[in-house]
Design an enzyme around this catalytic site. Sequence first.
Site, PDB file in Angstrom:
ATOM      1  N   CYS A 169       0.308   1.926   6.742  1.00 29.02           N
ATOM      2  CA  CYS A 169       0.640   0.510   6.924  1.00 29.02           C
ATOM      3  C   CYS A 169       0.742  -0.162   5.564  1.00 29.02           C
ATOM      4  O   CYS A 169       0.115   0.254   4.584  1.00 29.02           O
ATOM      5  CB  CYS A 169      -0.407  -0.173   7.795  1.00 29.02           C
ATOM      6  SG  CYS A 169      -2.106  -0.057   7.198  1.00 29.02           S
ATOM      7  N   CYS A 207       0.816  -1.224   0.000  1.00 26.69           N
ATOM      8  CA  CYS A 207       0.000   0.000   0.000  1.00 26.69           C
ATOM      9  C   CYS A 207       0.843   1.264   0.000  1.00 26.69           C
ATOM     10  O   CYS A 207       0.360   2.329  -0.395  1.00 26.69           O
ATOM     11  CB  CYS A 207      -0.940   0.013   1.206  1.00 26.69           C
ATOM     12  SG  CYS A 207      -2.168  -1.307   1.180  1.00 26.69           S
ATOM     13  N   HIS A 258      -9.042   3.902  -1.493  1.00 30.86           N
ATOM     14  CA  HIS A 258      -7.653   3.457  -1.336  1.00 30.86           C
ATOM     15  C   HIS A 258      -7.204   2.692  -2.579  1.00 30.86           C
ATOM     16  O   HIS A 258      -7.182   1.457  -2.592  1.00 30.86           O
ATOM     17  CB  HIS A 258      -7.571   2.573  -0.095  1.00 30.86           C
ATOM     18  CG  HIS A 258      -6.208   2.058   0.238  1.00 30.86           C
ATOM     19  ND1 HIS A 258      -5.038   2.583  -0.271  1.00 30.86           N
ATOM     20  CD2 HIS A 258      -5.819   1.037   1.066  1.00 30.86           C
ATOM     21  CE1 HIS A 258      -4.003   1.913   0.207  1.00 30.86           C
ATOM     22  NE2 HIS A 258      -4.452   0.975   1.015  1.00 30.86           N
ATOM     23  N   GLY A 298       1.487  -4.197   3.515  1.00 25.18           N
ATOM     24  CA  GLY A 298       1.552  -5.638   3.602  1.00 25.18           C
ATOM     25  C   GLY A 298       2.939  -6.100   4.021  1.00 25.18           C
ATOM     26  O   GLY A 298       3.947  -5.503   3.642  1.00 25.18           O
TER      27      GLY A 298
END
Length: 390
Positions: free
Chosen positions: A376, A89, A346, A378
């Site tokens: 945050c 992300c 997102h 993965g």
Amino acid sequence: MRDAVIVGAVRTPVGRRKGGLSGVHPVDLSAHVLRALAERTGLDPADVEDVVWGCVSQVGDQSWNVGRNAVLAAGWPESVPGTTLDRQCGSSQQALHFAAATVVSGQADLVVAGGVESMSRVQMGASAAGGLPYGNQVRDRYRGVEGFAVDEPVPFNQGVGAEMIARRWGLSRTRLDEFALASHERAAAAQDAGAFDAEIAPVGTPDGGKVTADEGVRRDTSVARLAELKTPFRADGVVTAGSASQISDGAAALAVTTSEWARAHGLCPLARVHTAVVAADDPVIMLTAPIPATAKALRRAGLDITDIGVYEVNEAFAPVPLAWLGETGADPARLNPRGGAIALGHPLGGSGARIMTTMLHHMRDNGIRYGLQTMCEGGGMANATIVELL
């Protein structure tokens, strides 16, 4: 001493899944923001020495180096290179970090950073189809750990991680729903005030239409309506689709150079990249790394959390920014003031650049000296970036 300054920041509207942008190829979405960036800043595309582009699901329409293909689709000179990276992300936030490091080191004078994700066209997780991305040794290391489904090709589950955060920090269903509602309310207020107008480049669609605004903002929601949603990750859970980020389509781009080069070429810097770090934490709970990343960035910058006038913490799930608030002691009024991914959406690989674009415009509009962005990622990672208004 060389520095890194951002001289332009532009994004598409964020489209809802199967919404207005779903008919636009991700290469064309990327090309659109590249062209808009050049037009709005006055930079000459021939001066761009690299394009660093974030994208998570690099298969299908997003395969074969979408960053390079975007350069060609934009009509920029063939001499302009492009590359595509994946830090989940945070991909386009990492693209900004790489661009800043490249100009500070003297390897280039002008680099464009950004990213894209068309989640309508390339399903999340599609790149793992038919494979076991974590391999046997990671599987063996985490076998039996909460949130790890041994027989699935993508065993770690972000939704389960969000539930683990909610449990660890004592976050109730009502608290999460209240936060989600506030995200929509802030985004709606920003839309109504025209706060996004300067950062958005409206996108024409193949059917002759035009998408001019973020499509995910829900003006008719309420805590009562959010309370009706199911909890998909645990039967006794507190996280729902309403307190999670939306599946979206979008792209964003930032132009990065040095102060000296900007002056010589008539470009006006928006902000200086003050500090850029990356951190990692528990890959099972997965979503807590913004906390150590923020501490690392502040320590390296020589700043306190109270020195920061705006914080953008990606709303992957409501527990993420709420836990971050609890650990950092940050002022909630400075957090995601124009709404976050729960309301705006997102588009994975494009979100880092989208969030930075929004934060920079908010800083400029309100005379805020320092802004901090973190998200945050993965694998239990997080980038954190501090920028200083110029």
